[in-house]
Design an enzyme around this catalytic site. Structure first.
Site, short mmCIF file in Angstrom:
data_model
loop_
_atom_site.label_atom_id
_atom_site.label_comp_id
_atom_site.label_asym_id
_atom_site.label_seq_id
_atom_site.Cartn_x
_atom_site.Cartn_y
_atom_site.Cartn_z
N CYS A 159 42.41 41.66 40.42
CA CYS A 159 43.23 42.55 41.23
C CYS A 159 43.24 43.93 40.61
CB CYS A 159 44.65 42.01 41.33
SG CYS A 159 45.59 42.76 42.70
N CYS B 227 46.41 45.96 40.71
CA CYS B 227 47.76 46.54 40.60
C CYS B 227 48.17 46.88 39.18
CB CYS B 227 48.78 45.67 41.30
SG CYS B 227 48.83 43.97 40.73
N CYS C 127 47.32 47.25 45.12
CA CYS C 127 46.20 46.35 44.80
C CYS C 127 44.86 46.87 45.31
CB CYS C 127 46.50 44.96 45.35
SG CYS C 127 48.07 44.30 44.72
N LYS D 290 49.09 34.23 50.10
CA LYS D 290 49.99 34.88 49.15
C LYS D 290 51.01 35.67 49.95
CE LYS D 290 50.05 38.09 45.27
NZ LYS D 290 49.25 38.89 44.34
N ARG E 203 54.20 45.68 49.32
CA ARG E 203 52.88 45.10 49.58
C ARG E 203 52.78 44.42 50.96
NH1 ARG E 203 51.38 46.09 44.45
NH2 ARG E 203 52.23 44.93 42.68
N GLU F 108 44.55 32.30 57.33
CA GLU F 108 44.14 32.90 56.05
C GLU F 108 43.24 31.92 55.27
OE1 GLU F 108 44.23 35.56 54.35
OE2 GLU F 108 45.69 36.86 55.29
N LYS G 167 50.99 30.79 47.15
CA LYS G 167 51.83 31.50 46.20
C LYS G 167 52.92 32.28 46.94
CE LYS G 167 51.53 35.25 42.93
NZ LYS G 167 50.71 36.30 42.41
N SER H 262 56.82 33.94 38.60
CA SER H 262 57.77 34.42 37.58
C SER H 262 59.23 34.27 38.00
CB SER H 262 57.45 35.88 37.26
OG SER H 262 57.49 36.68 38.44
N TYR I 46 54.27 29.15 34.07
CA TYR I 46 54.73 29.62 32.77
C TYR I 46 55.38 28.50 31.98
CZ TYR I 46 53.88 33.87 35.32
OH TYR I 46 53.26 34.84 36.07
#
Ligand code: PBG
Length: 330
Positions: A125, A127, A135, A200, A222, A238, A253, A279, A318
């Site tokens: 990407c 960004c 992006c 996404k 975005r 998509e 995502k 996150s 994570y």
């Protein structure tokens, strides 16, 4: 007098829940260390080991500090990582992304040399590398799709040359998979798979990541390229385009608020389905657990298991190290 009470035959689902011995035999889904991909934030420079405030336990590392993290991953048997780079210099077009001496390229070479057993996936990407945080290339206050594609091709070739095992484009540009497949093939990288961030959403759950990676847009948002959280049928479209263009793995995502989409894709496509436990999902559990409001470990395991149940085979999370730790103890 013997009184016989007749209880009508009942459907008794509790029989198969009565003891752990049977519960584990009939368990339909399990979480395994081999399902997990761990994101790594790698910053240009020296001596960097910086805790990310909104993501307790997650740090940004410079390359000279990365071995501690990589040793830990190896000892936990987490063998796949996803790399995010934080460069020192940004520009309008993110040209640092295809610099063969860029932070990601250096990180790939370093990991491949010292930890050849680690499977390296790169986030593809712009960004984190553009001065405006979007992006791709900006024209008329919006990301110019086709101009961005040309640079995407340069970026993946540079990652591939450095030795990446897989590329994962996350910019939601139309035609990005076709462009990347053609670029890789024309350079002889026909064996290198593409994991598409196919579905996404334009999500507020990315907030902490944007602090971690310095990638918040400086103007607007975005929504002209990431999907509207209200849409379900569009996710199928998509994913279909990405499948036709040659994506090897399809990703959804964020994960938790989009389990229905993961299930839809699992039912419709043969490709492996990945999801990104982002996150904000991590931060919410960490914050509530720190307050003592929930049992963080149990909520972590339950939410990741729900992604497996929804149909994801791969989970980018994570939590990977904590999960592996728990699974190893059992
Ligand atoms: C884009 C990218 C983002 C995330 C992964 N890749 C941020 C965005 O789209 O704004 C978010 C991941 C997370 O929130 O954990 N390079």
């Amino acid at each position: 007098m013997i009184i016989s009470i007749k209880i009508a035959r009942m459907n008794r689902t509790r029989r198969l829940r009565a003891k752990e011995g049977i519960r584990r035999l009939v368990r339909e889904n399990t979480l395994q260390t081999s399902d997990l991909i761990y994101p790594l934030f790698i910053e240009e420079g020296q001596g960097v080991e910086k805790e990310i405030e909104s993501m307790p336990g997650i740090k940004r590392y410079s390359l000279d500090k990365l071995s501690v993290e990589l040793d830990e991953l190896c000892s936990l048997e987490i063998s796949a990582v996803m790399l995010f780079g934080i460069p020192t210099s940004k520009d309008e077009i993110g040209s640092e992304t295809w610099n063969d001496q860029g932070i990601i390229q250096k990180a790939i070479r370093y990991i491949k040399k010292h930890y050849p057993q680690i499977y390296i996936i790169t986030d593809v990407c712009f960004c984190e590398y553009t001065s405006h945080g979007h992006c791709g290339i900006i024209h008329d206050n919006d990301v110019d799709n086709d101009a961005t594609l040309k640079n995407l091709a340069k970026q993946v070739i540079s990652h591939a040359r450095a030795g990446a095992d897989m590329v994962a484009p996350s910019g939601m540009m139309d035609g990005m998979i076709k462009t990347i497949r053609e670029a890789l093939d024309s350079e002889g990288f026909y064996q290198l798979p593409i994991m598409s961030y196919a579905v996404k959403y334009s999500s507020a759950f990315y907030g902490p990541f944007r602090d971690a990676a310095d990638s918040a847009p400086t103007f607007g948002d975005r929504r002209t390229y990431q999907m509207d959280p209200a849409n379900r049928r569009e996710a199928f479209r998509e994913a279909s385009y990405d499948e036709q263009e040659g994506a090897d793995i399809l990703m959804v995502k964020p994960a938790l608020s989009y389990l229905d989409i993961i299930r839809d894709l699992r039912n419709e496509f043969d490709q492996p389905i990945a999801c990104y436990n982002v996150s904000g999902e991590y931060a919410m559990i960490k914050a509530a657990a720190a307050k003592g409001w929930i049992d963080g470990e149990k909520v972590m395991m339950e939410s990741l298991l729900s992604m497996k149940r929804a149909g994801a085979e791969l989970i980018i999370t994570y939590f990977a190290k904590e999960v592996a730790n728990l699974l190893n103890k059992k």
